[in-house]
Design a protein around this motif. Sequence first.
Motif, PDB file in Angstrom:
ATOM      1  N   LYS A  53      -2.347  -9.772   0.939  1.00 28.27           N
ATOM      2  CA  LYS A  53      -1.053  -9.297   0.442  1.00 28.27           C
ATOM      3  C   LYS A  53      -1.163  -7.841  -0.009  1.00 28.27           C
ATOM      4  N   TRP A  54      -2.221  -7.528  -0.735  1.00 28.42           N
ATOM      5  CA  TRP A  54      -2.378  -6.160  -1.242  1.00 28.42           C
ATOM      6  C   TRP A  54      -2.636  -5.179  -0.098  1.00 28.42           C
ATOM      7  N   ALA A  55      -3.356  -5.613   0.909  1.00 28.00           N
ATOM      8  CA  ALA A  55      -3.565  -4.750   2.079  1.00 28.00           C
ATOM      9  C   ALA A  55      -2.246  -4.480   2.789  1.00 28.00           C
ATOM     10  N   PRO A  59      -0.213   1.641   2.109  1.00 32.89           N
ATOM     11  CA  PRO A  59      -0.130   2.414   3.353  1.00 32.89           C
ATOM     12  C   PRO A  59      -1.476   2.534   4.057  1.00 32.89           C
ATOM     13  N   GLU A  60      -1.435   2.888   5.307  1.00 32.69           N
ATOM     14  CA  GLU A  60      -2.658   3.147   6.055  1.00 32.69           C
ATOM     15  C   GLU A  60      -3.414   4.286   5.380  1.00 32.69           C
ATOM     16  N   GLY A  61      -4.685   4.117   5.239  1.00 33.62           N
ATOM     17  CA  GLY A  61      -5.479   5.138   4.559  1.00 33.62           C
ATOM     18  C   GLY A  61      -5.691   4.866   3.088  1.00 33.62           C
ATOM     19  N   ALA A 102      -8.725  -4.580   7.374  1.00 29.79           N
ATOM     20  CA  ALA A 102      -7.694  -3.543   7.343  1.00 29.79           C
ATOM     21  C   ALA A 102      -8.280  -2.142   7.170  1.00 29.79           C
ATOM     22  N   GLY A 103      -9.593  -2.058   6.982  1.00 35.58           N
ATOM     23  CA  GLY A 103     -10.230  -0.763   6.756  1.00 35.58           C
ATOM     24  C   GLY A 103      -9.879  -0.152   5.417  1.00 35.58           C
ATOM     25  N   LYS A 104      -9.578  -1.002   4.425  1.00 38.25           N
ATOM     26  CA  LYS A 104      -9.102  -0.503   3.139  1.00 38.25           C
ATOM     27  C   LYS A 104     -10.065  -0.765   1.980  1.00 38.25           C
ATOM     28  N   ASN A 273      -0.196  10.336   3.279  1.00 37.52           N
ATOM     29  CA  ASN A 273      -0.251   8.962   3.801  1.00 37.52           C
ATOM     30  C   ASN A 273       0.146   7.933   2.744  1.00 37.52           C
ATOM     31  N   LEU A 274       1.062   8.307   1.843  1.00 35.86           N
ATOM     32  CA  LEU A 274       1.498   7.383   0.809  1.00 35.86           C
ATOM     33  C   LEU A 274       2.713   6.582   1.277  1.00 35.86           C
ATOM     34  N   ASN A 275       3.033   5.502   0.548  1.00 36.91           N
ATOM     35  CA  ASN A 275       4.271   4.778   0.807  1.00 36.91           C
ATOM     36  C   ASN A 275       5.460   5.684   0.498  1.00 36.91           C
ATOM     37  N   PRO A 276       6.601   5.464   1.169  1.00 35.86           N
ATOM     38  CA  PRO A 276       7.798   6.242   0.822  1.00 35.86           C
ATOM     39  C   PRO A 276       8.195   5.981  -0.624  1.00 35.86           C
ATOM     40  N   LYS A 277       8.589   7.019  -1.337  1.00 34.01           N
ATOM     41  CA  LYS A 277       9.036   6.843  -2.713  1.00 34.01           C
ATOM     42  C   LYS A 277      10.414   6.214  -2.730  1.00 34.01           C
TER      43      LYS A 277
END
Length: 284
Positions: A53-55, A59-61, A102-104, A273-277
């Motif tokens: 869920k957290w992955a 966002p990617e990265g 997820a590479g996270k 590479n952040l989530n949209p605000k």
Amino acid sequence: MIYIGVTGWGDHDDLYPPGVKSNEKLSIYGSHFPTVEVDSSFYAVQPARNFQKWADETPEGFRFVVKAYQGMTGHQRGDIPFESRDEMFQAYKESLRPLQNAGKLAMVLFQFPPWFDVNKENVNILRDCKERMGDIPCAVEFRHQSWYHEAFREKTLSFLEAEGFIHTICDEPQAGEGSVPLVMETIHKDHVLVRLHGRNTNGWTNPGNRHNWREVRYLYDYNEEELLEWKERILELEKECKDVFILFNNNSGGHAANNAKWMIQMLGIEYTNLNPKQLDLFDL
């Protein structure tokens, strides 16, 4: 790359709009910072579905620094809900698989207790932990000063390097054996971890009772001069290491997120590479 964030995402009210649900916070957090420390994994081995869920919500990265379970670091003095050390480590590693896929997963943080001093038995425990974790990146944070005493400091760092550990650099009050000095060593070419606990010396040595010790110990607001000192240190670390992870742990007064944002600004970093605000209701 320099990754700046805080420890945990639930207690930073200034990041979230009023009335936000707890299960929505990580997604919003991911619009501010590219990394976070997971603390819940210290208290219990998390179900893999939580990490999935957290992955999915980040966002990617984005990268997670995940604390090792307390039974793995010798904190837990009561019963451990596993029949063997093998079973405990296997369950913990299985829980991390969604982050790995997820590479996270940045690293697992082994934070050892204040009574974990330098001796042969504890050196063997460190070696055992690393062997059991396999190729998962692992950071070590000591909380007993003996590891950095003059007679052991270079041996400690050489041992960690030889075993493939990531060194954790701590900024904290200097208050006897239960605190460690600032040791600006990377030892690992790919990763270094910095945890800023604040400098509340009185709170560190007199943390109150067992119910509110966190609120007392980590009550600290870094000032501009202190953050500028850390700006220069971070730039030096970046020259030595591929990825530098900076986590502010001075959470109890609500200062960590603000300090982290101030540091990002000082360094002139613009994360792309952040989530949209989330927009306010009347934003156009």
